[in-house]
Scaffold this active site. Sequence first.
Site, mmCIF file in Angstrom:
data_model
loop_
_atom_site.group_PDB
_atom_site.id
_atom_site.type_symbol
_atom_site.label_atom_id
_atom_site.label_comp_id
_atom_site.label_asym_id
_atom_site.label_seq_id
_atom_site.Cartn_x
_atom_site.Cartn_y
_atom_site.Cartn_z
ATOM 1 N N GLU A 1 166.265 -65.012 64.712
ATOM 2 C CA GLU A 1 164.916 -64.623 64.958
ATOM 3 C C GLU A 1 165.369 -63.017 65.124
ATOM 4 O OE1 GLU A 1 162.942 -65.934 69.361
ATOM 5 O OE2 GLU A 1 163.065 -63.840 69.391
ATOM 6 N N GLU B 1 167.808 -67.467 73.906
ATOM 7 C CA GLU B 1 168.298 -66.731 74.487
ATOM 8 C C GLU B 1 168.123 -66.938 75.635
ATOM 9 O OE1 GLU B 1 165.115 -63.577 74.196
ATOM 10 O OE2 GLU B 1 165.823 -63.774 71.563
#
Length: 490
Positions: free
Chosen positions: A408, A316
Site C-alpha cells: 500500500e 498495518e
Amino acid sequence: MRLLSRASRRGVIAAAAAGTLALGLAAALPAVNALAAAGCSVTYTTNQWQGGFTANITIKNLGDAINGWTLGFTFPDSGQKVTQGWSATYAQSGAAVTATSMSYNGALATGASASIGFNGSWTTANPNPTAFTLNGVACTGGVGPTVTPSGGPSRSPSPSASPRPSNSPSPSPSQPTGQTPVAINGQLRVCGVNLCNQYNRPIQLRGMSTHGIQWFANCYNDASLNALASDWLADLLRISMYVQEQGYETNPAGFTNQVNNLVEEATERGLYALIDFHTLTPGDPMYNLERAKTFFAAVSARHAAKNNVIYEITNEPNGVSWSTIKNYAEQVIPVIRANDPDAVVIVGTRAWSSLGVSEGGNATEVINNKVNASNVMYAFHFYAASHQGNYRSELERAAASLPMFVTEFGTVTYTGGGAVDTASSTAWVDLMDRLKISYANWTYSDANEGSAAFRPGTCNGGSYAGTANLTESGNFMRNRIRTADNFPTS
Ligand code: IDC
C-alpha cells in the site's frame, strides 16, 4: 446483515456526525503579531461505529500567513478520547484537545489549508465539537452543512457532489489471455530478496488497492475491473478487507464471500489477487488472531488450486513490538499453508508497516529476527507527501536483506488526503521500479480524498477506462502502471 453500501455509509456519516464549521475573524493575534489578521475555517467530519470513530479535520487559514499553529477544541462529551492522531501532535486534558502542527504543515499562507485527523473512542455519545481556536484566537459558530462566516473573507463551497465530466470512451490496449500477468508469470515464489516468476526470474507486480470494500463495493464491477486489466494494464488487485470499521467483524460470512468474489474477478482477468486482512485500529494484530485464522482458513481453502493469490495477513500493525507481529504471523501462516502450501504470504511490519521507522525503529529488528516460515515477504507502506528520503533509504537498505512488497502507498499525505506530491511520488516509484519491488497504490476508488484514482461519483455509473474521470493521483498512477512490464520468460 447486508454489507454496508457506500450510500448507507454516507447516511451514517450524515446522520451521526458530519458538521462543517466555517469561521472567519478579523481579529488581532497578540501573541504573534499585534497587527496580523487572524481567521480560520474548520471542517470537522466524523465516521463512527460502536465505540470508535475517525475524525477528519481541515483547517483553512483565512488570516495572514502563519508559521506553526495549534488548533484547540473541546469534545462535548467527555467520554471522547483521541487515541491515534496523524499530521499533528495531539494532547488531551479532560475533554479539551489541542492539535499542533508538524514541521511539514505548520506554514499556512493566507487561504491555505492543512488536513489532519485522528481515531478516537467514545463511551456514551459522540457529538462533534462546535468551537475551535487557532493559535489561541477563539472561533465560535454554529454547526451546519456550511456556515458562511459573517465579516470574514468569502470562501468557496466545499467540493460536494462533483460535476461529472462527460466520458469519451478511449481506446483500450488489449491484453490477450495468453499475455496476462498470471499467464506469463504463473505461480510466484520468493527467491532471495525477490519475488520470482515460474521461470525463477525476479519480477515486479504493479497494481492498485481497493478502498475498504465495506464502503466502496460499487467501485468493483465488471467495467472497473476490465479497465484495471485492459486499460491500466495492471498486474495486481489488492482486495482491502477492513476487519474493524464496519468490516469483517460485523459479518464474517458476508465479507469472506465478497473477497472470494473479487478474487474470482481478478482471476478471470489474469490479475494477481492480493488478499489484505486490513487491520488498522486496534494496531495489535493479536486482537484479531482468531478472526484471522477463521478468515484465512476459508479463503485459502477456496483458492488453493489457483496460482494467482497472495495473502497479506495484517495490514498495518502499530503500537506493538515486532516480536508480537512475528508471533501472530507464525500462528496464521500455518493455517494458510495447510490448504495452499506454495502461496506467497506477506507480513506487515511495525509502525503502520514502516519497518518500524514511524515509531523510531528500523528494519534491523526484522533482519535479525525473520519470520520462521519460507516464501514470506515483508510489507512496507508509505505516503509520498509525508514520508520522504529517510523512509526511502530504509526501504532500500532493508530490500538488500529482506523480500519487500509495498502492499500500500499513496501519492498524498498519510491521511489519504491532500495534494499529490509528484516529486516524492516519482522518486518512490522510480525506486520501486529500480529494485523490482512490487506495489499496490491506495486507492482504486472514487473516495472524496486525494489518494483516490477516480473523481467522486464515478462509481455511480461513470466510465473507468481512459482519463476522463481520473484524479491527479489516478492520472499519475495510470501513467506509471501502463508502461510495459518486464517479465522474463526464460
Ligand atoms: C484511510 C482511508 C480513509 C478512511 C481511513 C480510516 O483513505 O477514507 O477514513 O482510512 O479507515 C493507511 C491505512 C488505510 C488508510 C490510509 C490513508 O492502511 O486504511 O485509509 N492509510 O489514511 N495507512 C496509512 C495511510
